[in-house]
Design a protein around this motif. Structure first.
Motif, short mmCIF file in Angstrom:
data_model
loop_
_atom_site.label_atom_id
_atom_site.label_comp_id
_atom_site.label_asym_id
_atom_site.label_seq_id
_atom_site.Cartn_x
_atom_site.Cartn_y
_atom_site.Cartn_z
N ASP A 147 0.85 -1.18 0.00
CA ASP A 147 0.00 0.00 0.00
C ASP A 147 0.89 1.25 0.00
OD1 ASP A 147 -1.73 2.10 0.45
OD2 ASP A 147 -2.86 1.09 2.03
N THR A 148 0.98 1.90 -1.13
CA THR A 148 1.87 3.06 -1.27
C THR A 148 1.47 4.19 -0.33
OG1 THR A 148 2.28 2.51 -3.59
CG2 THR A 148 2.79 4.75 -2.90
N ASN A 149 0.17 4.44 -0.20
CA ASN A 149 -0.29 5.51 0.71
C ASN A 149 0.12 5.23 2.15
OD1 ASN A 149 -1.51 6.99 -1.37
ND2 ASN A 149 -3.42 5.85 -1.19
N ASN A 150 0.06 3.98 2.54
CA ASN A 150 0.49 3.61 3.89
C ASN A 150 1.96 3.93 4.09
OD1 ASN A 150 0.39 1.86 6.49
ND2 ASN A 150 1.98 0.89 5.27
N TYR A 151 2.79 3.66 3.07
CA TYR A 151 4.22 3.91 3.19
C TYR A 151 4.51 5.41 3.23
CZ TYR A 151 9.09 2.43 2.91
OH TYR A 151 10.41 2.17 3.21
N ILE A 152 3.75 6.18 2.45
CA ILE A 152 3.92 7.64 2.49
C ILE A 152 3.59 8.18 3.88
CG2 ILE A 152 3.00 9.82 1.61
CD1 ILE A 152 2.64 8.44 -1.11
N GLU A 153 2.52 7.68 4.48
CA GLU A 153 2.15 8.10 5.84
C GLU A 153 3.23 7.69 6.84
OE1 GLU A 153 -0.32 10.06 6.82
OE2 GLU A 153 -0.74 10.31 4.68
N PHE A 154 3.81 6.53 6.63
CA PHE A 154 4.92 6.05 7.47
C PHE A 154 6.09 7.03 7.41
CE2 PHE A 154 8.83 3.27 7.28
CZ PHE A 154 8.95 3.08 8.65
N LEU A 155 6.45 7.44 6.19
CA LEU A 155 7.55 8.40 6.04
C LEU A 155 7.20 9.76 6.61
CD1 LEU A 155 8.74 7.52 2.40
CD2 LEU A 155 9.76 6.79 4.56
N LYS A 156 5.94 10.18 6.42
CA LYS A 156 5.50 11.46 6.99
C LYS A 156 5.60 11.45 8.50
CE LYS A 156 2.07 13.07 3.57
NZ LYS A 156 0.62 13.32 3.37
N SER A 157 5.09 10.39 9.12
CA SER A 157 5.09 10.32 10.58
C SER A 157 6.50 10.28 11.14
CB SER A 157 4.30 9.10 11.05
OG SER A 157 4.92 7.89 10.60
N GLY A 158 7.42 9.60 10.42
CA GLY A 158 8.80 9.56 10.88
C GLY A 158 9.46 10.92 10.84
N ALA A 159 9.22 11.67 9.75
CA ALA A 159 9.78 13.01 9.64
C ALA A 159 9.19 13.94 10.70
CB ALA A 159 9.53 13.57 8.24
N ALA A 160 7.88 13.80 10.93
CA ALA A 160 7.23 14.63 11.95
C ALA A 160 7.75 14.30 13.34
CB ALA A 160 5.71 14.43 11.88
N GLY A 161 7.97 13.00 13.60
CA GLY A 161 8.51 12.60 14.89
C GLY A 161 9.91 13.13 15.12
N TYR A 162 10.68 13.20 14.05
CA TYR A 162 12.04 13.73 14.17
C TYR A 162 12.03 15.22 14.48
CZ TYR A 162 16.92 14.69 12.99
OH TYR A 162 18.24 15.08 13.03
N GLU A 163 11.08 15.94 13.89
CA GLU A 163 10.97 17.38 14.11
C GLU A 163 10.26 17.69 15.42
OE1 GLU A 163 12.37 19.62 12.34
OE2 GLU A 163 13.08 18.27 10.74
N GLY A 164 9.73 16.66 16.08
CA GLY A 164 9.04 16.87 17.36
C GLY A 164 7.65 17.41 17.20
N LYS A 165 7.04 17.21 16.04
CA LYS A 165 5.70 17.74 15.79
C LYS A 165 4.64 16.74 16.25
CE LYS A 165 7.25 20.40 11.77
NZ LYS A 165 7.13 20.62 10.33
#
Length: 703
Positions: free
Chosen positions: A685-703
């Protein structure tokens, strides 16, 4: 009449006995799907805290991976298995009250169980106060728990523990579970009345080896995802059984077998009972073969077979021999004395006779079924699943047994069956072409893992294009083999199948110039092995400059021109410099699902953009056979094994740090190596993987 009734009753009793004893065992093979995976989302650790001279608290902590939860002790009847503790009775101490748990469990309505359920996430500490009767002793016992995530639950697990208590000691002590190889002392635990977060943060979990240290290699062909591993083997076995059913050694025997049941049984009811027993006997015989294979290889060998050069080369040779046999060069037969002996025993009355009648079928048809069975067992062993061979044989035997049983119950269906003829040999030859194509996948696994470099992507494609083209022309009647009868006309099914096969052969041709061929990319060597590639813009001076200083850059190449690291420490250090999160890609040369993810999900423009701009990519190959330098070799604290190759190093790292051996496996961490979001496994599921990458970047920024 009484004797006849007695015989019917006896036969019915045997059938009932078989249904009660055998079918639950066969069903059990399929229920172990999740257990076959190396999943260990909970780490248990133990300590004690002195309360006063007469009392102490036993502290049992569960550290839970993100996304998973352990159930509370307080679960209503009919719900999931609650966490429970059993302390071995001793004169040295006496439990005071019940086990408490901290923090307070989360509670919500669970629609799966239809009730309110309590559970813990991340961490929980269970506390049992004891009255002390000796200054120094050991508390032993067992705990049982069940762990689930949003998709699945693992079977209830029982863990033994042993906690040494020294009341004269100024600091608390701890012990690892009894089933571990290492014991790691805890830091002193704060007073039980202090803040929970402070208490849990100071506890250092003991190292456990509940994750099998023998199963850290990648698995080819059939990957080890929880949703498809054993089911995939079962379906492959079932399809193989259907193919075997239409082979020249089996198909013509159906009318003879059905005639035996209808004439010799004396009555329709008894004939049906005999047919059921006969069908179940076929299943038992083939499943027993799968179990024997498992016992001979063992769990460790099944897992190591996936990336072993010896096993993969052996599989390649076996499949080539089977393919040549199906193409008509020779027949693989069993000794006639064995077949005759089984045939004699099939003349006995009752269940024993029917069982040996099924055994005789298996032996007589071995020249046709042997190569199919061998291919299935090769695939199952390479998959590394402990129950793989038995599951494959369950599917194969079910596909054989069901038609025999149904035709015996409904003999009128025989009139609708196609007559035997030359088309049966065409089925046999077609399977030979398929096995020959499959053989090169195993050879490719070895070539990639050892960097031999002769079976590149374009060479592999040339071989497949030729094999499938010849197969297509064979079905058209343009090529005849020694056992083929003369074809007077071209039937519609042959025409349609030949068109599909030739179309597939044409589909692969653009791959010779670098076309991605997404439909079969998982079976092909990686794109970077392509000698002549017009599709991917690789090899520019900028690319060479980027990878020049990277460790192992001469061995590995990321797909889609991505700029990746292949050493964990080096990639982590770079991530700190550029202030980006890290995506760890646990992959393998022989990992079919890794290639699927790269060809479908990673090929998406948005995914590629995020991988290039937002992350530092670290690809770690767990099955690479390149030997480490002497200074880099070490003995694993996790498995106790000597780590000698790059693949062993990253496989040991994945299993010890993340508690899994599954590939593909994606973990997003910060520059310190700490996980930011729950990891991801195989999911197209490509959308699932995009959300995975989004959440990782957001977690790194502390958002």
């Amino acid at each position: 009449m009484e004797r006849k009734a007695s015989q019917n009753t006896s036969s019915f009793s045997k059938t009932t006995w078989l249904l009660r004893r055998v079918l639950p065992l066969l069903a059990l093979f399929l229920t172990f799907n999740l257990q076959a995976q190396i999943l260990n989302p909970v780490k248990w650790s133990y300590s004690f805290q002195k309360v006063n001279d007469k009392e102490a608290d036993l502290l049992i902590q569960a550290t839970i991976e993100p996304g998973w939860h352990v159930y509370s002790q307080n679960i209503p009847e009919g719900g999931p298995i609650p966490t429970s503790f059993n302390f071995t009775a001793s004169k040295d101490y006496k439990p005071v009250g019940k086990v408490s748990e901290s923090p307070t469990a989360t509670q919500a309505f669970d629609k799966n169980f239809g009730m309110n359920i309590s559970w813990h996430e991340k961490q929980v500490i269970f506390t049992q106060r004891i009255k002390v009767n000796s200054p120094e002793f050991t508390v032993s016992g067992t705990l049982e728990f069940m762990v689930c995530n949003a998709e699945k639950c693992l079977p209830p697990t029982e863990v033994e523990f042993s906690i040494p208590v020294k009341m004269g000691s100024s600091a608390s002590a701890a012990a690892a579970p009894a089933n571990t190889n290492t014991t790691e002392a805890f830091a002193p635990i704060p007073d039980s009345k202090s803040d929970t977060s402070a208490k849990t943060s100071e506890i250092k979990p003991a190292t456990t080896d509940q994750v099998s240290s023998t199963a850290i290699s990648s698995k080819p062909v059939t990957q080890n995802t929880a949703s498809s591993s054993l089911w995939g083997i079962f379906i492959a076995g079932f399809l193989g059984g259907l193919a075997a059913f239409f082979m020249p050694c089996i198909y013509p025997m159906i009318p003879l077998t059905v005639s035996f049941f209808t004439k010799k049984s004396g009555s329709r009811a008894k004939g049906i009972q005999s047919a059921i027993i006969y069908g179940l006997s076929i299943i038992v015989i083939y499943v027993a073969l799968g179990l024997i294979i498992t016992l001979l290889f063992g769990a460790s060998a099944l897992n190591e077979a996936a990336s072993s050069a010896t096993f993969n080369l052996l599989f390649f040779i076996i499949l080539v021999v089977f393919a040549v046999s199906f193409l008509g060069a020779f027949e693989i037969t069993l000794p006639s004395a064995l077949v005759n002996k089984m045939d004699e025993k099939s003349n006995k009355q009752g269940f024993v006779g029917l069982f040996f009648m099924a055994f005789t079928l298996a032996l007589v048809s071995f020249s046709c079924t042997g190569p199919i069975i061998g291919t299935l067992l090769v695939d199952a062993v390479a998959n590394g699943s402990y129950l793989g061979p038995a599951t494959g044989m369950l599917g194969f035997s079910a596909a054989l047994a069901i038609p025999f049983t149904l035709f015996a119950i409904f003999p009128s269906w025989l009139k609708e069956m196609p007559k035997s003829g030359g088309w049966l040999n065409s089925v046999k030859v077609s399977l030979g072409f398929l096995e020959l194509a499959l053989a090169f996948k195993f050879l490719s696994n070895v070539d990639l893992a050892y960097h031999w470099g002769f079976l590149t992507r374009d060479v592999f494609l040339v071989l497949w294009i030729v094999i499938f083209a010849v197969w297509g022309f064979y079905l058209l009647g343009k090529i005849r083999l020694s056992h083929d009868s003369e074809m007077g006309f071209l039937s519609l099914p042959r025409l349609m199948l030949s068109m599909l096969i030739l179309a597939f052969s044409l589909y692969m041709i653009p791959g010779l110039w670098g076309a991605p061929l997404k439909a079969i990319s998982a079976w092909l060597p990686p794109q970077p092995t392509q000698d002549f590639d017009l599709h991917t813009n690789r090899g520019s001076s900028q690319d060479v400059k980027e990878i020049a200083g990277k460790k192992y850059a001469n061995l590995f190449h990321a797909p889609h021109g991505l700029d990746a690291f292949y050493d964990y420490e080096q990639g982590l250090a770079y991530a700190k410099q550029v202030n980006k999160p890290v995506l760890i890609d646990f992959t393998g040369w022989s990992c079919t699902n890794c290639r699927k993810m790269e060809a479908t999900v990673w090929a998406d423009k948005e995914v590629l953009r995020r991988l290039r701009e937002d992350y530092v990519l670290i690809s770690l190959y767990v099955d690479d056979k390149t030997e480490l330098s002497d200074s880099e070799k070490y003995t694993s604290a996790f498995s106790g094994k000597t780590i000698k190759t790059i693949g062993q190093k990253w496989g040991d790292f994945q299993a010890s740090k993340f508690g899994t051996n599954s590939q593909p496996y994606y973990v997003i961490v910060n520059g310190e190596g700490n996980s930011l979001v729950p990891p991801q496994a195989f999911n197209l599921d490509t959308n699932n993987y995009i959300e995975f990458l989004k959440s990782g970047a957001a977690g790194y920024e502390g958002k």
